[in-house]
Design a protein around this motif. Structure first.
Motif, PDB file in Angstrom:
ATOM      1  N   ARG A   1      20.089 -34.468  13.571  1.00 46.59           N
ATOM      2  CA  ARG A   1      19.325 -35.250  14.694  1.00 46.59           C
ATOM      3  C   ARG A   1      17.813 -34.926  14.929  1.00 46.59           C
ATOM      4  O   ARG A   1      17.676 -33.736  15.440  1.00 46.59           O
ATOM      5  N   PRO A   2      16.945 -35.643  14.520  1.00 49.57           N
ATOM      6  CA  PRO A   2      15.514 -35.525  14.956  1.00 49.57           C
ATOM      7  C   PRO A   2      15.516 -35.425  16.465  1.00 49.57           C
ATOM      8  O   PRO A   2      16.245 -36.025  17.335  1.00 49.57           O
ATOM      9  N   ASP A   3      14.777 -34.317  16.877  1.00 51.02           N
ATOM     10  CA  ASP A   3      14.677 -33.904  18.564  1.00 51.02           C
ATOM     11  C   ASP A   3      13.355 -33.598  18.645  1.00 51.02           C
ATOM     12  O   ASP A   3      12.868 -32.403  18.469  1.00 51.02           O
ATOM     13  N   GLY A   4      12.620 -34.642  19.152  1.00 50.33           N
ATOM     14  CA  GLY A   4      10.978 -34.331  19.375  1.00 50.33           C
ATOM     15  C   GLY A   4      10.448 -34.168  17.910  1.00 50.33           C
ATOM     16  O   GLY A   4      10.548 -34.854  16.945  1.00 50.33           O
ATOM     17  N   ASP A   5       9.605 -32.774  17.745  1.00 44.55           N
ATOM     18  CA  ASP A   5       9.135 -32.501  16.666  1.00 44.55           C
ATOM     19  C   ASP A   5      10.021 -31.637  15.759  1.00 44.55           C
ATOM     20  O   ASP A   5       9.628 -31.405  14.527  1.00 44.55           O
ATOM     21  N   GLY A   6      11.182 -31.447  16.317  1.00 45.58           N
ATOM     22  CA  GLY A   6      12.297 -30.661  15.537  1.00 45.58           C
ATOM     23  C   GLY A   6      13.251 -31.421  15.226  1.00 45.58           C
ATOM     24  O   GLY A   6      13.311 -32.647  15.147  1.00 45.58           O
ATOM     25  N   VAL A   7      14.537 -30.708  14.724  1.00 40.75           N
ATOM     26  CA  VAL A   7      15.898 -31.235  14.618  1.00 40.75           C
ATOM     27  C   VAL A   7      16.748 -30.423  14.721  1.00 40.75           C
ATOM     28  O   VAL A   7      16.636 -29.181  15.075  1.00 40.75           O
ATOM     29  N   VAL A   8      17.928 -31.065  15.205  1.00 40.85           N
ATOM     30  CA  VAL A   8      19.105 -30.505  15.881  1.00 40.85           C
ATOM     31  C   VAL A   8      20.048 -30.718  14.594  1.00 40.85           C
ATOM     32  O   VAL A   8      20.499 -31.547  14.032  1.00 40.85           O
ATOM     33  N   VAL A   9      20.848 -29.347  14.366  1.00 48.72           N
ATOM     34  CA  VAL A   9      21.785 -29.583  13.222  1.00 48.72           C
ATOM     35  C   VAL A   9      23.291 -29.219  14.037  1.00 48.72           C
ATOM     36  O   VAL A   9      23.066 -28.024  14.366  1.00 48.72           O
ATOM     37  N   VAL A  10      24.271 -29.983  13.407  1.00 49.15           N
ATOM     38  CA  VAL A  10      25.365 -29.843  14.385  1.00 49.15           C
ATOM     39  C   VAL A  10      26.331 -29.341  13.427  1.00 49.15           C
ATOM     40  O   VAL A  10      26.792 -29.912  12.310  1.00 49.15           O
ATOM     41  N   THR A  11      27.152 -28.005  13.420  1.00 52.09           N
ATOM     42  CA  THR A  11      28.075 -27.661  12.532  1.00 52.09           C
ATOM     43  C   THR A  11      29.568 -27.653  13.622  1.00 52.09           C
ATOM     44  O   THR A  11      29.406 -27.821  14.795  1.00 52.09           O
ATOM     45  N   ASP A  12      30.629 -27.324  12.901  1.00 51.86           N
ATOM     46  CA  ASP A  12      31.800 -27.198  13.814  1.00 51.86           C
ATOM     47  C   ASP A  12      31.756 -25.967  14.681  1.00 51.86           C
ATOM     48  O   ASP A  12      32.282 -26.177  15.907  1.00 51.86           O
ATOM     49  N   GLU A  13      31.230 -24.957  14.437  1.00 54.00           N
ATOM     50  CA  GLU A  13      30.959 -23.734  15.226  1.00 54.00           C
ATOM     51  C   GLU A  13      30.044 -23.673  16.244  1.00 54.00           C
ATOM     52  O   GLU A  13      30.284 -23.174  17.489  1.00 54.00           O
ATOM     53  N   ARG A  14      28.624 -24.264  15.749  1.00 56.48           N
ATOM     54  CA  ARG A  14      27.518 -24.256  16.781  1.00 56.48           C
ATOM     55  C   ARG A  14      26.677 -25.360  16.465  1.00 56.48           C
ATOM     56  O   ARG A  14      26.660 -25.844  15.326  1.00 56.48           O
ATOM     57  N   THR A  15      25.781 -25.293  17.440  1.00 54.92           N
ATOM     58  CA  THR A  15      24.468 -26.143  17.075  1.00 54.92           C
ATOM     59  C   THR A  15      23.459 -25.387  17.074  1.00 54.92           C
ATOM     60  O   THR A  15      22.914 -24.349  17.898  1.00 54.92           O
ATOM     61  N   TYR A  16      22.445 -25.752  16.097  1.00 55.24           N
ATOM     62  CA  TYR A  16      21.105 -25.282  15.688  1.00 55.24           C
ATOM     63  C   TYR A  16      20.019 -25.788  16.113  1.00 55.24           C
ATOM     64  O   TYR A  16      20.249 -27.287  15.984  1.00 55.24           O
ATOM     65  N   ARG A  17      18.925 -25.492  16.246  1.00 53.41           N
ATOM     66  CA  ARG A  17      17.643 -26.082  16.292  1.00 53.41           C
ATOM     67  C   ARG A  17      16.660 -25.561  15.419  1.00 53.41           C
ATOM     68  O   ARG A  17      16.596 -24.565  15.199  1.00 53.41           O
ATOM     69  N   ALA A  18      15.921 -26.471  14.720  1.00 55.98           N
ATOM     70  CA  ALA A  18      14.872 -26.116  13.786  1.00 55.98           C
ATOM     71  C   ALA A  18      13.649 -26.804  13.710  1.00 55.98           C
ATOM     72  O   ALA A  18      13.728 -27.975  14.188  1.00 55.98           O
ATOM     73  N   ASP A  19      12.494 -26.087  13.518  1.00 50.29           N
ATOM     74  CA  ASP A  19      11.491 -27.017  13.308  1.00 50.29           C
ATOM     75  C   ASP A  19      11.226 -27.860  12.129  1.00 50.29           C
ATOM     76  O   ASP A  19      10.853 -29.156  12.357  1.00 50.29           O
ATOM     77  N   ARG A  20      12.015 -27.517  11.189  1.00 48.36           N
ATOM     78  CA  ARG A  20      12.157 -28.092   9.792  1.00 48.36           C
ATOM     79  C   ARG A  20      13.534 -28.271   9.286  1.00 48.36           C
ATOM     80  O   ARG A  20      14.105 -27.024   9.499  1.00 48.36           O
ATOM     81  N   VAL A  21      14.051 -29.001   8.493  1.00 49.95           N
ATOM     82  CA  VAL A  21      15.180 -28.917   7.688  1.00 49.95           C
ATOM     83  C   VAL A  21      14.838 -29.679   6.492  1.00 49.95           C
ATOM     84  O   VAL A  21      14.190 -30.315   6.463  1.00 49.95           O
ATOM     85  N   VAL A  22      15.367 -28.874   5.489  1.00 51.09           N
ATOM     86  CA  VAL A  22      15.606 -29.326   4.013  1.00 51.09           C
ATOM     87  C   VAL A  22      17.062 -29.586   3.830  1.00 51.09           C
ATOM     88  O   VAL A  22      17.888 -28.855   3.783  1.00 51.09           O
TER      89      VAL A  22
END
Length: 394
Positions: free
Chosen positions: A184-205
């Motif tokens: 999910r785009p989140d401002g200038d970054g991205v939220v990445v959702v998995t079963d165990e936890r959620t991550y945030r990154a500046d960029r996703v490939v």
């Protein structure tokens, strides 16, 4: 929420290459997420061998061919592992079988035009020349062949493992058996959702191949991708010396069907496949049971043209191609969300994987790519125009 500079979704051929190059620059700021075991057999980047070649019939790929070799040499030098084995390579055109077929640039002249443009040495052979050099072949007399000495094998499974190991050595984190449920785009970054936890990154490939639309479901339009179930067969030939890599080249045979083959490598067996001949499927519904129609088609080709190449079937196995309507790569940022980079190999990218890892790194770090990739934009007509004709050549 764990935070990273870049998260790579999918650790197959393109994803593992991007992970390596990103980790070389960002170290522990990089995370790789793979939904299955590392080295799994559900996607496109499995098995021992892929053909690597300078022979390309379109300029957008010909421009990347020599740089791809250099990128693999860099990976080999860093890891002290051999990944590329040069065997020489043949493109054989059965002009009788192809008579009347629309081939576009997928013929001998298309390849030689690109060789001439980029100054690559090659040899043209008629049917008699071909059999004189490689008596393993049986021909009818209407064949023409193109030989290029730098062609060979890139070891797919080994390359992926080397890329992951080098990324870890540089500090990257890698988590297998971790499906990504949403990005999910989140401002200038991205939220990445998995079963165990959620991550945030500046960029996703996103290098998820047949699962691309599932991963991108919350980011925009669905890409018009066709997933094909492809197949290869290994033959336990008793004629090992005749088909050793030092004596027999990789080859592509363009006839009624487009076959490709390998000398003895990876297994004590030769290997034959067909490019773009599989049934349409999906990543989740595909069967792993080999198709007997393809088995019989391969066996008939071997009987006709390479009788000593064959032998008892060691095994047949399937893989997936994920193909846009124009069969072209996708290497681009999402126009609406440029913090998300998408890579799709279209069933023919592995030979370029080490280079593509660098290009994806450039895109993720907001740099101009080091080599031209405009032809692989995600907003080109093949991906945005619903009336664009689908071309899946066989």
């Amino acid at each position: 929420m764990d935070t990273y500079r870049v998260i790579v979704v999918g650790c197959g051929g393109l994803g593992s290459a991007a992970l390596h190059r990103l980790a070389a620059e960002l170290g522990p700021g990089v995370l790789g997420l793979e939904q299955f075991d590392l080295g799994h057999h559900r996607g496109a980047s499995q098995d021992h061998s892929r053909i690597i070649r300078l022979a390309q019939h379109e300029p957008q790929y010909a421009a990347l061919a020599a740089p791809a070799y250099k990128a693999w040499e860099e990976v080999e030098a860093e890891s002290c592992q051999q990944i590329v084995t040069r065997t020489g390579g043949l493109v054989i055109e059965d002009r009788v079988a192809r008579r009347g077929a629309a081939t576009g640039t997928r013929n001998i002249e298309g390849y030689t035009a690109m060789f001439d443009r980029y100054g690559v040495a090659y040899e043209l052979l008629d049917a008699d020349d071909l059999v004189e050099r490689w008596p393993q072949f049986r021909v009818r007399g209407g064949e023409q062949a193109l030989y290029q000495a730098e062609s060979g094998i890139v070891d797919a499974a080994r390359a992926n493992a080397v890329h992951v190991a080098l990324a870890r050595a540089a500090g990257a984190h890698v988590r297998a058996n971790t499906p990504v449920r949403a990005i999910r785009p989140d401002g200038d970054g991205v939220v990445v959702v998995t079963d165990e936890r959620t991550y945030r990154a500046d960029r996703v490939v996103v290098a998820s191949d047949a699962w691309t639309n599932q991963v991108l479901a919350e980011t925009g339009p669905r890409l018009p991708l066709t997933v094909l179930r492809e197949q290869v067969t290994y033959y336990a030939t008793p004629h090992l010396a005749e088909f050793a890599p030092s004596r027999f080249p990789v080859f592509m045979w363009h006839g009624a069907h487009n076959f490709y083959g390998f000398p003895v490598y990876g297994e004590v067996a030769t290997k034959l496949g067909q490019h773009m001949g599989g049934d349409e499927t999906t990543a989740d519904s595909r069967s792993f049971v080999p198709d007997d129609v393809r088995r019989d088609r391969y066996a008939a080709f071997v009987d006709d043209h390479l009788p000593r190449f064959g032998g008892p079937e060691l095994y047949s196995k399937t893989c997936l191609y994920t193909v846009p309507p124009d069969q072209g790569f996708v290497l681009d940022r999402l126009p609406e969300h440029p913090q998300i980079v998408v890579a799709i190999g279209a069933g023919h990218a592995f030979k370029f994987a080490a280079l593509i890892g660098s290009l994806l790194t450039d895109l993720a770090l907001d740099r101009e790519p080091a080599h031209p990739i405009d032809a692989f934009r995600i907003d080109r007509p093949a991906l945005t125009d619903p009336t664009f004709p689908r071309s899946l050549h066989v």
